[in-house]
Design an enzyme around this catalytic site. Sequence first.
Site, mmCIF file in Angstrom:
data_model
loop_
_atom_site.group_PDB
_atom_site.id
_atom_site.type_symbol
_atom_site.label_atom_id
_atom_site.label_comp_id
_atom_site.label_asym_id
_atom_site.label_seq_id
_atom_site.Cartn_x
_atom_site.Cartn_y
_atom_site.Cartn_z
ATOM 1 N N TYR A 54 9.026 -9.523 2.069
ATOM 2 C CA TYR A 54 9.196 -8.533 1.013
ATOM 3 C C TYR A 54 10.461 -8.846 0.216
ATOM 4 O O TYR A 54 11.570 -8.831 0.762
ATOM 5 C CB TYR A 54 9.296 -7.110 1.583
ATOM 6 C CG TYR A 54 8.074 -6.619 2.329
ATOM 7 C CD1 TYR A 54 6.839 -7.257 2.219
ATOM 8 C CD2 TYR A 54 8.144 -5.489 3.137
ATOM 9 C CE1 TYR A 54 5.728 -6.793 2.895
ATOM 10 C CE2 TYR A 54 7.028 -5.008 3.815
ATOM 11 C CZ TYR A 54 5.828 -5.677 3.691
ATOM 12 O OH TYR A 54 4.722 -5.215 4.372
ATOM 13 N N GLN A 177 -1.811 -3.745 11.843
ATOM 14 C CA GLN A 177 -1.423 -3.046 10.619
ATOM 15 C C GLN A 177 -2.403 -3.394 9.497
ATOM 16 O O GLN A 177 -2.248 -4.401 8.818
ATOM 17 C CB GLN A 177 0.005 -3.390 10.208
ATOM 18 C CG GLN A 177 0.492 -2.535 9.047
ATOM 19 C CD GLN A 177 1.949 -2.766 8.697
ATOM 20 O OE1 GLN A 177 2.297 -2.975 7.540
ATOM 21 N NE2 GLN A 177 2.822 -2.732 9.693
ATOM 22 N N PRO A 207 -2.054 4.435 2.674
ATOM 23 C CA PRO A 207 -2.924 5.588 2.933
ATOM 24 C C PRO A 207 -3.243 6.391 1.679
ATOM 25 O O PRO A 207 -4.239 7.132 1.661
ATOM 26 C CB PRO A 207 -2.115 6.426 3.933
ATOM 27 C CG PRO A 207 -0.692 6.064 3.663
ATOM 28 C CD PRO A 207 -0.735 4.602 3.310
ATOM 29 N N LYS A 216 -2.618 11.033 -9.902
ATOM 30 C CA LYS A 216 -1.821 10.880 -11.130
ATOM 31 C C LYS A 216 -2.449 9.922 -12.131
ATOM 32 O O LYS A 216 -2.089 9.932 -13.312
ATOM 33 C CB LYS A 216 -0.401 10.442 -10.794
ATOM 34 C CG LYS A 216 -0.277 9.043 -10.204
ATOM 35 C CD LYS A 216 1.182 8.763 -9.844
ATOM 36 C CE LYS A 216 1.356 7.403 -9.187
ATOM 37 N NZ LYS A 216 2.762 7.180 -8.775
ATOM 38 N N ARG A 228 3.122 2.418 -10.280
ATOM 39 C CA ARG A 228 2.825 1.126 -9.660
ATOM 40 C C ARG A 228 1.871 0.291 -10.518
ATOM 41 O O ARG A 228 1.948 -0.926 -10.544
ATOM 42 C CB ARG A 228 2.244 1.338 -8.262
ATOM 43 C CG ARG A 228 1.913 0.041 -7.531
ATOM 44 C CD ARG A 228 1.886 0.216 -6.050
ATOM 45 N NE ARG A 228 3.207 0.535 -5.540
ATOM 46 C CZ ARG A 228 3.461 0.824 -4.263
ATOM 47 N NH1 ARG A 228 2.483 0.831 -3.395
ATOM 48 N NH2 ARG A 228 4.689 1.106 -3.864
#
Length: 334
Positions: A54, A177, A207, A216, A228
Site C-alpha cells: 500500500y 481476506q 464491505p 452517495k 473514490r
Amino acid sequence: MEYRYLGDSGLKISEITYGNWLTHGSQVENDAATACVRAAIDAGITTFDTADAYANGAAETVLGEALAGERRASLEILTKVYWPTGPKGPNDSGLSRKHIMESIDASLTRLQTDYVDLYQAHRYDYETPLEETMQAFADVVRAGKALYIGVSEWTAEQLRAGQALARDLGFRLVSNQPQYSMLWRVIEGEVVPASRELGVSQIVFSPIAQGVLTGKYKPGAAPPAGSRATDEKGGANMIKRFLNDETLTRVQQLEPVAADLGLSMAQLAVAWVLQNDNVAAAIIGASRPEQVADNAGASGVTLDDDVRKRVDEALGDIVERDPAKTASPGTRPS
C-alpha cells in the site's frame, strides 16, 4: 465494539477492523490519517490492517506512527506480503522465501513493532512452490516475527492445500481476506464452506463496495467530487465495476431498509457482512474520522431474516456470486 475469534485460534479481533488501503500515504494527508486511527481507537477498534504494497510502504509507515505510544499488547496489527514493493526488481514480489523474509523485516521496521499479530499472503503465488512459501511462514512464526498466518483471496482448493502443509509444519492458517459485500458474494459458494471445514475465518474487505453501498453515488449523476470514483491513484479503477445505472438504482432501494432500522446505509452494509458466522471482521477504510465512527456503529447489530430478504429483493440479480471470481493473478506481478 464486539470481538470475535479468528478461525480456530484463541486470538480475538475487533469485528470492525480499520484498514488503510488506498488512503494512508496516498489519498489523505498524514494528519487526517492519524485522526482516523485515533477515531478507530476511540470507537473500540483494536485491529488494524495494512500491507507492505500500500503506497509502496508508506501506508505501513503512517500506521506505525499513528499507533506509536499505544500499548502494543492491546492492539492486533495485520499486514501482508506478495505485491511488488521497493524498486520492483525481479525478487520484489511474490511469496518466495527471499521476498517473505526480507519483507517481514521491512514491515516491522515501518510499523515500529517487533512482531505482527497476523501476517498474510496477499495473493496466491503460482510461480513459487507452495512448500517453499509455507516453510518460510513457519520460520517467520518460529522467529516470533508473526504470531499467526493468514491469506487473502485464496480459492477453496488453495486453502485446503495450504492448510495441509501448514499443519505438517506446526502452524495453521487462521484467516482469509476476501472481498465480500451485499453486491459481491463470490466466497459464499466454495470458499466459506471450505474455510469452516479448515478452521479459517474471513476478514473481509470492501464491505460497502468501495462506497457504493453508502448510496452517495446516484444513477445518471456524476460521482461526488473527492469521492473514490474520482481518485485516479487506484480508487476509481476498483470501484468502476459497480458504477452503472442498474446497480446504483438497485442500491437506492436499500435506503428505506436502513431507515427502518435506524441505521445509515454504510452501517447496514457492514452489519450485513457480519451476519455471516464465518466472518470474523469487516475492514473499514476512511478519509475522515466521522466515517470511522459511523461504520463502527454496525458492531453488534443483528439483522433478522426479514431484513436480509428485503436486501436480496432490492438488489435482485445484480449480485455477483460466481466462485470463479475468487482467483489470484496467474503470474507474479512486476
